[in-house]
Scaffold this active site. Sequence first.
Site, short mmCIF file in Angstrom:
data_model
loop_
_atom_site.label_atom_id
_atom_site.label_comp_id
_atom_site.label_asym_id
_atom_site.label_seq_id
_atom_site.Cartn_x
_atom_site.Cartn_y
_atom_site.Cartn_z
CD GLN A 61 -3.06 -0.89 0.33
OE1 GLN A 61 -3.24 0.20 -0.20
NE2 GLN A 61 -3.85 -1.92 0.11
CB CYS A 70 -9.92 0.96 -4.50
SG CYS A 70 -9.92 -0.37 -5.70
N1 SAH Z 1 -5.60 -6.20 0.76
C1 SAH Z 1 -4.47 -6.28 -0.11
C2 SAH Z 1 -4.61 -5.50 -1.40
C3 SAH Z 1 -5.79 -5.74 -2.21
S1 SAH Z 1 -5.65 -5.00 -3.80
C4 SAH Z 1 -3.24 -5.75 0.56
O1 SAH Z 1 -3.34 -4.87 1.39
O2 SAH Z 1 -2.16 -6.17 0.22
C5 SAH Z 1 -6.51 -6.19 -4.75
C6 SAH Z 1 -5.76 -7.49 -4.91
O3 SAH Z 1 -6.60 -8.39 -5.61
C7 SAH Z 1 -4.49 -7.40 -5.74
O4 SAH Z 1 -3.45 -7.94 -4.97
C8 SAH Z 1 -4.77 -8.26 -6.98
O5 SAH Z 1 -3.64 -8.96 -7.44
C9 SAH Z 1 -5.81 -9.22 -6.45
N2 SAH Z 1 -6.75 -9.82 -7.43
C10 SAH Z 1 -7.22 -9.31 -8.57
N3 SAH Z 1 -8.16 -10.12 -9.10
C11 SAH Z 1 -8.28 -11.19 -8.27
C12 SAH Z 1 -9.10 -12.35 -8.28
N4 SAH Z 1 -9.98 -12.59 -9.23
N5 SAH Z 1 -8.99 -13.21 -7.25
C13 SAH Z 1 -8.09 -13.00 -6.25
N6 SAH Z 1 -7.30 -11.90 -6.20
C14 SAH Z 1 -7.38 -11.02 -7.20
#
Ligand code: SAH
Length: 470
Positions: free
Chosen positions: A286, A419
Amino acid sequence: MQKNDIVTVTIDDIGVSGEGIGKVNGYTLFIKDAVIGDVVEAKVMKAKKSYGYARLMNIITPSPDRVKAKCQFARKCGGCQVQEMSYEKQLEFKNRKIEGNLERIGGFSTELLEEVMEPIIGMDEPFYYRNKAQFPFGTDKEGNPVTGFYAGRTHDIIANTECALGVPVNREILEIILAFMREYRISSYDEKSGKGIMRHALIRFGFTTKEVMVCLVINAKKLPHGEELIEELVKIDGMTSISISSNMKNTNVIMGDSYEVLWGQGYITDYIGNIKYQISPLSFYQVNPVQTEKLYGLALEYAGLKGYETVWDLYCGIGTISLFLAQGAKRVYGVEIVPQAIDDARNNARINGIENAEFYVGKAEDVLPEYYNRYGQEHPGEKACADVIVVDPPRKGCEESLLKTMVEMEPEKIVYVSCDSATLARDLKYLCAAGYEIRKVRGVDQFPMSVHTETACLLSKLHSNKHIEA
Ligand code: SAH
């Protein structure tokens, strides 16, 4: 209204991208950089039937909410959208954006939203908050290397080493790199010809540890005179990791597939709350650690853990939320699509001595239903346990198939971190039609000076169905 018309407009609304909106004889104009409350002179650039786009020419009467931008490139640069709006007004705008989407897209009533919405959490110091920046290199008219940011919607570089959102050490580092490039005649990469060496400088700074990372993305296998550059960079306070990432492809993707450590270690360490993270050049992390702690603190508060719970953290990234929650739950399962992020998540669990978190690689909409079905088959008559499900999806939100499984698992609570409040609203509509109700909604401003905001929402399971069944 016609192209090139010059008009006087009172700005009385603000668009989704932060642009000012005003009407001239019923005709709507969108004007970038105009602030709500301004009276401006604008030149029509594009005129459609009932609306058009105009360029801000002159501010006739400034809005009481207009402030002087901290950065002289605020209007040109693609990084900030609303730097000329007071921070208080920015927060008000983001709050209304969340509320508006929940009403319009989610179909939730004003009365309900008044009851469940808590005021957005802003920053005390809304500048210099980013712990990461990726600066592109280019060449000016005289042939000198420059670095800065892209102008909005283009790849033209605005030469500027002093971004008001980044940390001050960025400037020191960039000036060293530019001087090095001049001295050893290291060229900037040119997207059009595919020639030149220096593509980007990735800089990361640990807010708690003060550790500094520099990773140079180059269009070459080796950095010529790398030793000489290292000699200068190590003079920076806190320098911990210097690396290169070779990217020889002609693409918009910034980083190469791997990186090579030139000096120090391959990662820096930082903390969010009491959890320690190791962050490498390719890790997701982040960008606003101060607000991230508040956001995930809020997710923890909404989850209201007592200690007996099984928690799922879907879209878990490097496990930031999972590890936060693991401290208060019996067991946490994290699911994430990017394998390297899961490696980081497991490593972060290990260095923090957290043993009750388990991570799966895959799409949330595949992993959760598979787990749920398999569990049902292996334990006839029993259901896979989920007391709390947390989701933190990318902007497009959750697949409906995932929402369906979540509902079938009947968690007492769902915590939705989003987001993009538009897709949040769409998904909440589904969940609320399927037996959940919104208990709390709160914005957290992760990105001051931009139009983006994070939102956290707590949903509870309604128990009325059960009574009827009984
Ligand atoms: N909570 C996390 C960030 C989330 S951002 C943290 O703080 O690190 C959204 C995340 O969803 C990203 O890491 C992205 O790679 C993942 N993502 C995107 N599509 C996805 C899917 N279909 N299934 C699982 N993860 C996914």
